[in-house]
Scaffold this active site. Structure first.
Site, PDB file in Angstrom:
ATOM      1  N   MET A 290       0.809  -1.221   0.000  1.00  0.00           N
ATOM      2  CA  MET A 290       0.000   0.000   0.000  1.00  0.00           C
ATOM      3  C   MET A 290       0.839   1.266   0.000  1.00  0.00           C
ATOM      4  O   MET A 290       0.438   2.287  -0.516  1.00  0.00           O
ATOM      5  CB  MET A 290      -0.907   0.028   1.223  1.00  0.00           C
ATOM      6  CG  MET A 290      -2.088  -0.905   1.105  1.00  0.00           C
ATOM      7  SD  MET A 290      -3.034  -0.915   2.633  1.00  0.00           S
ATOM      8  CE  MET A 290      -3.644   0.776   2.669  1.00  0.00           C
ATOM      9  N   TYR A 428      -9.650   6.419  -2.519  1.00  0.00           N
ATOM     10  CA  TYR A 428      -9.107   5.055  -2.357  1.00  0.00           C
ATOM     11  C   TYR A 428      -7.655   5.076  -1.895  1.00  0.00           C
ATOM     12  O   TYR A 428      -7.032   6.105  -1.822  1.00  0.00           O
ATOM     13  CB  TYR A 428      -9.363   4.170  -3.565  1.00  0.00           C
ATOM     14  CG  TYR A 428      -8.776   4.474  -4.919  1.00  0.00           C
ATOM     15  CD1 TYR A 428      -7.702   5.314  -5.132  1.00  0.00           C
ATOM     16  CD2 TYR A 428      -9.335   3.841  -6.045  1.00  0.00           C
ATOM     17  CE1 TYR A 428      -7.194   5.523  -6.398  1.00  0.00           C
ATOM     18  CE2 TYR A 428      -8.843   4.042  -7.322  1.00  0.00           C
ATOM     19  CZ  TYR A 428      -7.757   4.883  -7.488  1.00  0.00           C
ATOM     20  OH  TYR A 428      -7.269   5.075  -8.735  1.00  0.00           O
ATOM     21  N   GLU A 429      -7.190   3.899  -1.509  1.00  0.00           N
ATOM     22  CA  GLU A 429      -5.827   3.740  -0.947  1.00  0.00           C
ATOM     23  C   GLU A 429      -5.682   4.542   0.345  1.00  0.00           C
ATOM     24  O   GLU A 429      -4.599   5.012   0.677  1.00  0.00           O
ATOM     25  CB  GLU A 429      -4.811   4.196  -2.009  1.00  0.00           C
ATOM     26  CG  GLU A 429      -3.521   3.419  -2.012  1.00  0.00           C
ATOM     27  CD  GLU A 429      -3.731   1.936  -2.227  1.00  0.00           C
ATOM     28  OE1 GLU A 429      -4.571   1.548  -3.071  1.00  0.00           O
ATOM     29  OE2 GLU A 429      -3.075   1.160  -1.528  1.00  0.00           O
ATOM     30  N   GLY A 430      -6.796   4.666   1.086  1.00  0.00           N
ATOM     31  CA  GLY A 430      -6.825   5.504   2.288  1.00  0.00           C
ATOM     32  C   GLY A 430      -7.293   6.892   1.926  1.00  0.00           C
ATOM     33  O   GLY A 430      -6.624   7.578   1.152  1.00  0.00           O
ATOM     34  N   GLN A 435      -4.834   9.908   5.233  1.00  0.00           N
ATOM     35  CA  GLN A 435      -3.446  10.284   4.923  1.00  0.00           C
ATOM     36  C   GLN A 435      -2.968  11.370   5.875  1.00  0.00           C
ATOM     37  O   GLN A 435      -1.845  11.333   6.381  1.00  0.00           O
ATOM     38  CB  GLN A 435      -3.332  10.815   3.484  1.00  0.00           C
ATOM     39  CG  GLN A 435      -3.805   9.868   2.395  1.00  0.00           C
ATOM     40  CD  GLN A 435      -3.043   8.564   2.364  1.00  0.00           C
ATOM     41  OE1 GLN A 435      -1.856   8.528   2.635  1.00  0.00           O
ATOM     42  NE2 GLN A 435      -3.736   7.475   2.049  1.00  0.00           N
TER      43      GLN A 435
END
Lengths: 567, 567
Positions: A290, A428-430, A435
């Site tokens: 990730m 997406y991806e957090g 973040q």
């Protein structure tokens, strides 16, 4: 105007802002000479421009669909994917022993930028394979590496990552998918996963799912999660796909954008899976995958912003409406407000791209030298590059529509598609909120040391620029000093106060880094001065209001009761 | 959670922020007692909530379509429109002598807010009729009024406005549609118009097109434009629709949003038209129609923002992810960053709604009293209400998606539809850039007098609040003082320097007005204090960076060459 890959700006940033020369000077990346880097960028740019970009609209109009339990791709995607696989672009950063090019992340990321701008929906497919390759390189057994890596690297097979479940999104630890040992070293995986990008595909011979699941008796939360390789077709020892595994895509989501990218609900019904890495250590392995994926998502934002900017600029140069200050019949580009928007768009894209490539250089340096300072720099910059790059992607795409007025709202122009497609990158991806919490939480666990070191560097850069550009250098220095003071206050705050100011803090940090990048650019090439002035004098000043929010902490937010929000 | 019309907030703002009592105290609007106002809001709220809101998703999924040259509306829109027409809502502000309710714009606008939040695509239809009614009231002959106004007011017929042509968007003066006198007092209208909202409709017996065209030998530019009434069916003297006129919708646009609202390309092929008002004075008449339409578009932004906020809030109260600072299993609303987003959304909606309703009160007061100060106030606030209300609409809808993470990107949740639908409001009825140029250009032609008078009022309000809320009052006072100084500098700038800073100036002005509105709210009800703090301490500070942009002028923008923008 069709998309044209921004090879010139990528080269310039690598050389003059991100310091790619340091990477090429390491023994590990000695082969990545300036000549090779140029050749890589030129060739990737050619494919992005000529082969991939023409597929973007068809992918939007003809969404991937599910037929008899299998995904049917958008028109042309098969040819586009084949060009990427055959060109070796899936394996650009993969290790040479498995067929990869072994190039630095800096170059791989520049290629991601161009492919994202060309067609985000298709670029997602190799992107996920790249993340899986990296996770396997770090955590898989030699046998698993030998079986999977050559096929993934060549693009014959592709990879997915399966984290999310309906009740477990940002809270990955809440997942319930089960892994039952079968006694032969394999496991039976059962459960439902959602939001699985390219969860099935007719472009490859096999789809390799990396699935997070729980072993019997595993601890609750993230400490009881293990990672499994669950292939669609179970390969034999020679790597020939054999029996169909008990898993399937049961439905596709109807999304705002990236219609060409199938987002699957995956059902695992006792599917055969192989443990990757240690039991209950799945989160660590998944984080490998990730972490760099986050940076890649950041440049997805930048890449789509570039495409949206190019499209809006072409419109602004062709469209004529009324007399402008420069001529009676000039293009709308010459109206002050249109030029303001386009100048801001270009300044933002340059800054966000610089942050992402600087992060990539830090990753490469950490790998090449093992120096923990580079590691800390990369860790600090990753959430900034992800969240800021994708925020800018959304904002630039929005401005691109605005430049075009009514035409921007009509789907045929493509402006709306950029805005729809890029919107997911902030999620997406957090999500970008996650973040920012990572930045002020985990990444400040060092007391802010990595942040202060970076601020020191920005200030040294401003000092060096003071003779040539005293006013701009002064403003960057002042802004970075304000950031330093806010960071000192931040690290003294309780965690939830930090979280309350996390998003504005991240943006303020990105503002300072953007000013720094443009200052470096203007020093290297005075033709870059005009855009540097736009960034530093018009955009950078917003850091002050952002840092004011950071100082507010959480109390004022919790004073707002749910009934106040209901209006 | 389904949409619930924000009757409580509308009432509160009318009473405590916008000063609606002054309107009700005028002889012209003496009937608009608090009791009547309450009844109007309650009944419109009921229809918006129960009848109109349920149509919103079907309108998105089943776009209006063109069949055999006629528009077929989305499912349920016929019933929804009938409820609006039969309830008298089309004629809410129309004169009683033609069947209208004759109510103040302030109340009509509050109703627009609720209907826009319920279903923007359908609300557009009566909105355009309302603009046409107003233009006819001001400019049409008595005969034309008698023929058209009763049918438009009752909703049996509907209206459109036809300005834009392919080469004439923001530059209306470039239009080419021709009007040839036929010798009998009528004209033959020929030309193509684009972006015609609800340009055809199966919901009404007749569609009345207001078309801008040029008479033979008319001067070039906006001084040679005349306005014509061009009905789809030519009415006889008793108002019965008769012969089909030579006009038709030739195609519909494929748009990012408002799919339920047919956006037509209209072809006029010698269609019979009647001059409205004087020859070559069409722009003035059209401006009557557009001016209040601009304000209505501003509350379209606010209304959709309200709906997006409600939907995101419901998600945030239902969804659980991880332990929050308030409890181990609380809703995501209790995470600081989620609460930050929702608090900002509510504070923004309240502020933008307050600005719009304050503008409406100024319009009503100007009409009721003839006082030019009220007229100047309305003129000043109109572009701010339009641009800021719609910017906030876009931003709040964007945040609404972000609150919901991955679910926000899935069309079924409706979050994406709000973002898609509201996006047009920042573009049509004059892009927000055009609004800002109107503010710093035409609306500052008085040397800033109207602006300074409003700033004085804000400062008097802040003085009055100083005892109770010293810090908040101080910040609003300081911000308005900064706005005053920037306004003084602005009115001394050449016009194109003003244009370069127009958009940031408008936003800074709205920030100050938002702070003022929240301060008034907190004075009236201390339960409103928490949101006032969010607005004044977290959002208002951005005025400083915005005003820094205003001071920059145009030079730095024109220093950026087109080749610098190409990257």
């Amino acid at each position: 105007m069709p998309y044209r890959a921004p090879v010139r700006d990528l080269r310039f940033i690598l050389e003059h802002v991100a310091g790619f020369a340091r990477v090429a000077a390491t023994p590990r990346f000695a082969e990545a000479t300036p000549e090779l880097a140029d050749a890589i960028l030129a060739e990737a740019g050619r494919i992005a421009t000529d082969v991939i970009a023409p597929l973007n609209r068809a992918g939007d109009l003809n969404a991937a669909r599910l037929e008899n339990g299998a995904v049917v791709s958008s028109p042309g995607f098969a040819e586009g994917y084949r060009a990427l696989a055959e060109g070796g672009w899936v394996g650009i950063a993969a290790r040479p022993e498995h067929g990869g090019m072994g190039l630095p992340i800096s170059l791989a990321l520049a290629v991601d930028d161009m492919l994202s701008g060309a067609c985000l929906a298709l670029q997602l497919k190799p992107l996920l394979s790249k993340g899986q390759i990296e996770a396997l390189e770090h955590h898989a057994s030699d046998a698993m590496k030998a079986l999977y890596l050559p096929k993934l690297t060549s693009g014959e097979w592709s990879g997915t990552m399966n984290l999310t479940e309906p009740q477990a999104g940002s809270d990955v630890g809440a997942l319930r998918t089960k892994a039952e040992p079968l006694g032969d070293g394999t496991h039976a995986i059962s459960g439902q996963k959602i939001f699985i990008t390219w969860g099935d595909s007719d472009l490859v011979a096999n789809v390799c799912h990396m699935v997070l699941a729980r072993l019997p008796g595993a601890p609750e939360g993230t400490k009881g999660i293990s990672l499994f390789m669950v292939p669609k077709f179970i390969p034999d020892a020679e790597g020939r796909p054999g029996a169909r595994n008990s898993l399937r895509a049961v439905s596709l989501e109807h999304k705002l954008g990236i219609h060409g990218s199938p987002t699957c609900v995956m059902e695992y019904d006792g599917a055969k899976g192989w443990l990757v890495g240690e039991a209950n250590k799945g989160m660590a392995a998944m984080f490998t995958m990730m972490n760099n994926a986050r940076l890649s998502v950041g440049v997805q934002g930048v890449g789509v912003a570039e495409a949206a900017l190019q499209q809006a600029l072409a419109h602004a140069m062709e469209r004529h409406q009324g007399a402008t200050p420069l001529s009676a019949g000039g293009p709308i580009l010459d109206h002050a407000d249109v030029r303001r928007m386009l100048a801001a768009m270009r300044a933002e894209v340059f800054a966000a791209r610089s942050i992402a490539l600087s992060c990539a250089v830090a990753i490469d340096m950490a790998r090449a030298t093992g120096n923990p300072d580079w590691q800390a720099r990369a860790a600090l910059l990753t959430p900034i590059a992800k969240a800021h790059g994708t925020d800018i992607g959304c904002e630039v795409a929005h401005l691109g529509m605005q430049v075009q007025g009514g035409m921007g709202y009509i789907e045929e122009t493509g402006a709306a598609q950029f805005a729809r497609d890029v919107r997911i990158t902030a999620i997406y991806e957090g999500t970008n909120g996650i973040q920012a919490m990572d930045l002020v939480g985990r990444k400040m666990a060092d007391g802010g040391e990595a942040a202060f070191r970076l601020i020191d560097e920005v200030q040294r850069g401003a000092e060096a620029a003071r003779t040539r550009y005293p006013d701009l250098a002064g403003e960057v220095w002042q802004a970075s000093e304000a950031l330093r003071e806010a960071t000192e206050a931040l690290v003294a705050q309780p965690l939830n106060d930090r979280f309350a100011g996390a998003v504005p803090y991240l943006r303020a940090f990105a503002r300072v880094l953007g000013g720094d990048a443009h200052l470096k650019a203007a020093l290297a090439d005075s033709d870059r001065l005009a855009l540097a002035r736009v960034m530093i004098r018009r955009i950078l000043p917003e850091h002050a209001a952002l840092l004011a929010q950071v100082r507010e902490g959480a109390e004022g937010l919790y004073a707002v009761r749910p009934e106040d929000l209901a209006g």
